[in-house]
Design a protein around this motif. Structure first.
Motif, PDB file in Angstrom:
ATOM      1  N   ASP A 345      48.031  29.267  42.933  1.00 54.35           N
ATOM      2  CA  ASP A 345      47.189  30.163  43.729  1.00 54.35           C
ATOM      3  C   ASP A 345      46.045  29.324  44.283  1.00 54.35           C
ATOM      4  O   ASP A 345      45.239  28.784  43.521  1.00 54.35           O
ATOM      5  N   PRO A 346      45.932  29.193  45.615  1.00 54.36           N
ATOM      6  CA  PRO A 346      44.923  28.306  46.205  1.00 54.36           C
ATOM      7  C   PRO A 346      43.507  28.869  46.167  1.00 54.36           C
ATOM      8  O   PRO A 346      42.546  28.138  46.427  1.00 54.36           O
ATOM      9  N   HIS A 347      43.342  30.142  45.837  1.00 56.63           N
ATOM     10  CA  HIS A 347      42.027  30.769  45.911  1.00 56.63           C
ATOM     11  C   HIS A 347      41.207  30.521  44.651  1.00 56.63           C
ATOM     12  O   HIS A 347      41.747  30.391  43.554  1.00 56.63           O
ATOM     13  N   VAL A 348      39.894  30.467  44.834  1.00 53.70           N
ATOM     14  CA  VAL A 348      38.960  30.361  43.715  1.00 53.70           C
ATOM     15  C   VAL A 348      38.277  31.713  43.560  1.00 53.70           C
ATOM     16  O   VAL A 348      37.697  32.246  44.516  1.00 53.70           O
ATOM     17  N   TYR A 349      38.346  32.284  42.373  1.00 52.96           N
ATOM     18  CA  TYR A 349      37.800  33.614  42.119  1.00 52.96           C
ATOM     19  C   TYR A 349      36.530  33.521  41.269  1.00 52.96           C
ATOM     20  O   TYR A 349      36.245  32.506  40.646  1.00 52.96           O
ATOM     21  N   LYS A 350      35.787  34.597  41.246  1.00 50.13           N
ATOM     22  CA  LYS A 350      34.641  34.747  40.366  1.00 50.13           C
ATOM     23  C   LYS A 350      35.008  35.749  39.271  1.00 50.13           C
ATOM     24  O   LYS A 350      35.499  36.848  39.567  1.00 50.13           O
ATOM     25  N   LEU A 351      34.765  35.378  38.006  1.00 50.50           N
ATOM     26  CA  LEU A 351      34.985  36.286  36.891  1.00 50.50           C
ATOM     27  C   LEU A 351      33.630  36.671  36.318  1.00 50.50           C
ATOM     28  O   LEU A 351      32.820  35.817  35.965  1.00 50.50           O
ATOM     29  N   ILE A 352      33.376  37.985  36.234  1.00 53.92           N
ATOM     30  CA  ILE A 352      32.091  38.514  35.768  1.00 53.92           C
ATOM     31  C   ILE A 352      32.309  39.299  34.481  1.00 53.92           C
ATOM     32  O   ILE A 352      33.171  40.189  34.432  1.00 53.92           O
ATOM     33  N   ASN A 353      31.553  38.979  33.454  1.00 52.94           N
ATOM     34  CA  ASN A 353      31.542  39.779  32.233  1.00 52.94           C
ATOM     35  C   ASN A 353      30.457  40.848  32.379  1.00 52.94           C
ATOM     36  O   ASN A 353      29.277  40.528  32.522  1.00 52.94           O
ATOM     37  N   TYR A 354      30.873  42.098  32.325  1.00 46.98           N
ATOM     38  CA  TYR A 354      29.963  43.210  32.582  1.00 46.98           C
ATOM     39  C   TYR A 354      29.966  44.160  31.393  1.00 46.98           C
ATOM     40  O   TYR A 354      31.017  44.632  30.956  1.00 46.98           O
ATOM     41  N   GLU A 355      28.781  44.451  30.852  1.00 49.13           N
ATOM     42  CA  GLU A 355      28.685  45.271  29.646  1.00 49.13           C
ATOM     43  C   GLU A 355      28.419  46.732  29.996  1.00 49.13           C
ATOM     44  O   GLU A 355      27.520  47.050  30.782  1.00 49.13           O
TER      45      GLU A 355
END
Length: 603
Positions: A345-355
């Motif tokens: 997968d060529p895309h770069v994603y953002k992963l957010i930890n949300y409480e």
């Protein structure tokens, strides 16, 4: 009090390791049509084959999906399914169709068939729904129409039909007639009896009718395959005349002829035919059946090991944005993300930890390399291939379609539009008189998201104001204040400001949240005349350039999708960037409220 059907006794988790459970899609072929042309059907072989297919589906499946049209229009379907809908196995079956119920589906179909036809007689009778219902996201008519028009470029198809066309009909005349079929059908169903009268085909030409029947049937199957990506079908059945049936999950398809042969050679076929329905699911554990299944599915069957290799990264919410400033707004509202890239997968994603209430939820965010529906569709497909999320929501900015004569319905800068449905506004026909016909059928978004929005709507406030505190907090990061917003001026055709009616809801907050149709096209709209036409004719509240791509990607993978847009201009020549970050933050804050409410609802 009468008792409803019990849950199926064998859960999908108890299936043998060699037989992972499938979601089956069953279409009951038109036996009466087949009998006119096929010795196989006249020998009752087709009926026996379909009954056995239902039994195999119960043994192997976790769910069995049946088009409501097949169930209603075919006496065979009702007769075959009736015994399976009486007991424990009833919970496996779902009818599929447009509308919120079988009765709503029936009334819609009644308008599509001509008086005197067999289908009109069927749909004239009230429905009795004794099986579960699931509303379709796609429109079969829309999909058949699209495939029909694409087929116009298929030289192989024309070579077959040109030999069957009426005398004195030129190739050009036949092609024009073919392309005009969808428009001439109007509201009539896209079925062979309606189509044959619109094409220059020799009267009583059974070969042409057979070819048309196979073609339309393939389009029909294809529509369901796009809608239900988790579903598999039976291939290589005698009643399908050897044609490959379009499938959403080919690796999970069942080679029916091979399985039939293996069961017969191992002496278990008669036992399957005679097995009481309430015990059918236990046949999955029969050593002879397991062996027959393993040896028959050499091409279509995906082993459990292979399935585990393709597991996607699990998150609680996926957000797609078109612009970096929109992704930034999401991070300001939800929290800073960390970069993540997946294999192939060529895309770069953002992963957010949300409480939320002591629970940590993970959110994945993607941003397009460029704007537009095409790139949105590509990115969305990669996103959904890498990431497993219950909902994927497009969050960002859009142009608004104002209605200054109605305060309750008026769209102003900074307002937020939650998409109830998406319409592609670049899919159109330009007529000789210069007029334009929009040809896309608006498709609704996630049902569960729609239900949550309905729960949050308010006559007094327009929408639950719980999102406002999230917006105000995010505004501080940009030094913004609701007391010092940029001017909101709607100019008329004469260039003079349009007077807006007073709206009491805006006394609590200058921003109102709306719920309605979103228009998506690859053309940047700066024409107030077209804007007003889209609002008046099609009820479009917001116009942007990416949601149709997400919509189609979501259909192709059976993904629940949604759209939340902040309004930043009026789709006219007075566009500027003054409201961009405000609209992006408003959309992100509303999305946060929706997400929190959906999480709370399932706790």
């Amino acid at each position: 009090m009468s008792k409803g059907p019990k849950p199926a006794q064998t859960s999908l988790f108890l299936k043998p390791a060699s037989i992972h459970p499938r979601v089956f899609f069953l279409h009951f072929f038109d036996i009466h049509f087949l009998e006119e042309r096929d010795e196989y059907a006249r020998s009752r072989g087709a009926l026996q084959e379909m009954e056995l297919a239902v039994r195999f589906a119960v043994i192997l499946g976790s769910r069995i999906l049946v088009p409501a049209a097949s169930y209603q229009e075919s006496d065979i379907a009702g007769r075959l399914l009736k015994p399976f809908l009486r007991g424990d196995t009833a919970s496996l079956f779902k009818l599929l169709g447009g509308g919120s119920s079988l009765e709503e589906f029936r009334l819609d179909k009644l308008e599509q068939y001509r008086r005197g036809s067999a289908q009109h007689r069927v749909y004239s009778k009230p429905s009795r729904q004794n099986v579960g219902w699931e509303r379709r996201k796609r429109s079969a008519t829309h999909d058949i129409t699209s495939d029909w028009l694409l087929e116009a470029n298929n030289e192989g198809l024309y070579a077959r039909f040109h030999a069957l066309k009426a005398d004195a009909t030129s190739d050009l005349e036949f092609e024009r007639a073919w392309r005009d079929v969808p428009e001439r059908l109007g509201k009539d169903a896209f079925v062979v009896p309606h189509v044959t009268g619109l094409l220059p085909i020799k009267a009583g030409n059974m070969a042409a009718e057979n070819a048309l029947h196979n073609l339309v049937n393939r389009y029909y199957f294809g529509s369901y395959a796009k809608d239900y990506q988790a579903s598999a079908v039976f291939q290589n059945m005698g009643i399908s005349t050897g044609e490959v049936i379009p499938s959403a999950k080919p690796r999970d398809d069942i080679d029916f002829a091979a399985l039939l042969k293996q069961c017969r050679s191992r002496g278990i076929l008669a036992e399957i035919r005679d097995c009481p329905i309430e015990k059918l699911e236990t046949m999955a554990f029969h050593p002879s059946f397991e062996e027959a299944f393993r040896f028959s599915q050499t091409d279509g069957y995906a082993s459990m090991t292979e399935i585990q290799k393709t597991l996607r990264y699990k998150v609680d919410l996926a957000i797609l944005t078109a612009l970096p400033k929109e992704r930034e707004a999401v991070e300001v509202v939800f929290g800073k993300g960390r970069d993540k890239q997946f294999d192939n997968d060529p895309h770069v994603y953002k992963l957010i930890n949300y409480e939320i209430d002591g629970m940590v939820k993970e959110i994945a965010v993607a941003v397009l390399a460029e704007m537009g529906n095409t790139l949105s569709g590509v990115t969305s497909t990669d996103f959904m291939r890498s990431i497993d999320a219950t909902h994927t929501i497009m969050v960002g900015i859009a142009g608004g379609c104002p209605l200054p004569t109605n305060a309750q319905e008026d769209i102003r800068l900074g307002d937020v539009v939650i998409g109830q449905s998406i319409m592609e506004i670049d899919f159109l026909k330009r007529k000789p008189d210069g007029s334009i016909e929009y040809r896309d059928s608006p498709q609704k978004v996630s049902y569960s998201l729609t239900q949550m929005v309905r729960n949050l709507q308010s006559h007094l406030k327009g929408f639950d104001t719980g999102w406002v505190s999230y917006r105000n907090e995010a505004f501080k990061a940009y030094g913004l204040s609701t007391d010092a917003l940029p001017p909101d001026v709607l100019l008329g055709a004469d260039g003079e400001p349009v007077v807006r009616l007073s709206d009491p809801r805006r006394l609590m907050s200058p921003t109102v949240v709306h719920f309605g149709r979103v228009g998506a096209g690859d053309t940047l709209l700066k024409d107030p005349v077209v804007r007003d036409e889209l609002r008046a004719k099609y009820g479009i509240l917001a116009v942007e350039m990416e949601s149709a791509g997400l919509r189609d990607a979501g259909w192709s993978r059976s993904q629940e999708i949604g759209v939340v847009r902040g309004i930043v201009d009026y789709c006219d020549g007075h566009k500027n960037d003054d409201w961009h970050i405000i609209g992006a933050l408003n959309a992100a804050a509303v999305t946060r409220l929706l997400f929190e409410k959906m999480i709370a609802a399932v706790k």
